[in-house]
Enzyme design. Sequence first.
Site, short mmCIF file in Angstrom:
data_model
loop_
_atom_site.label_atom_id
_atom_site.label_comp_id
_atom_site.label_asym_id
_atom_site.label_seq_id
_atom_site.Cartn_x
_atom_site.Cartn_y
_atom_site.Cartn_z
CG HIS A 59 -2.08 -0.92 1.12
ND1 HIS A 59 -1.96 -2.27 1.40
CD2 HIS A 59 -3.36 -0.71 0.76
CE1 HIS A 59 -3.14 -2.84 1.20
NE2 HIS A 59 -4.01 -1.93 0.82
CE LYS A 106 -3.98 -0.51 4.71
NZ LYS A 106 -5.31 0.01 5.06
#
Length: 271
Positions: A153, A157
Amino acid sequence: MITVGVCGAAGRMGREVVATICSAEDTKLVAAVDRTAVGVDAGDIAGCGTYGVQIRSDLGEALLATKPEVMVDFSVPSAVKANALTALNAGVRLVIGTTGLAEADLRELDGAARANKTAVFVAPNFAIGAVLMMEFAQRAAKYLPDVEIIELHHEQKVDSPSGTAMLTAQRVGAARRAAGLVSTPMPNELKFNAAGARGACEPGTGDVPVHSVRLPGFVAHQEVIFGAPGQILTIRHDSLNRTSFMPGVLLAVRKVINLPVGLTVGLDAIM
Ligand code: NAP
């Protein structure tokens, strides 16, 4: 017309949801909540034109003033449970995309939804391709018991492993157990020295190791890798931008109106 509120409306996902709710024929944005951009028009910040709904800072007040049928939460892991309880205690039907809710939190939200005779829907991943990835991985786990997950990600995040990786690991682990299979035991010296290299076996991940990568450039990606003598099977899903989640979010907004009281988890439950 389904009246909708968006919590986390100024965030990356929230802006995309606002634009989607404002442009769908059967949904109407009535409330937008965030702690950023308070007082700014939600449509303007989403880049879809002035809509006449200003971002408010207080969720309880926003619900009282605008009475949405459905609330969508894409806020932050540290705020989602409190937001959810506020919405459920107001009797609002709730769609949660924010990740980071633990099993105990989900049980609490289920209880709050039942007590208030309303429904809460939670999906760690609203992309149809990710749902299929999990389904295919469960199928493969019946035949290939040695499996690890890599989730990748963007660097902002805040939670790890991702909710999608946790759910995939739980489901893959359960499918493997149901088939009476176990993974190949690691040599003892590796068990003690290579925890990082093998990834974390978090509580609730069904003993399937999960590795998390956080780097600029990624959006949301996951590989489920099955290894066996002489062969490797990789099932991979890539969300290339946040529009990938919007058909799933819109489906959830439409379906949550008629879901049974209590908690429902996973896009596959409403597809
Ligand atoms: P983001 O850009 O950081 O947006 C979150 C927004 O929520 C920010 O504007 C933040 O404000 C705001 N916020 C913070 N506390 C709040 C509160 N108490 N009430 C209301 N709003 C609050 O994050 P994102 O990338 O949009 O992601 C949001 C969540 O969705 C994350 O948990 C992410 O993992 C998850 N996600 C889920 C899916 C899925 O398919 N289920 C897909 C993508 C992302 P500040 O900036 O001031 O903190």
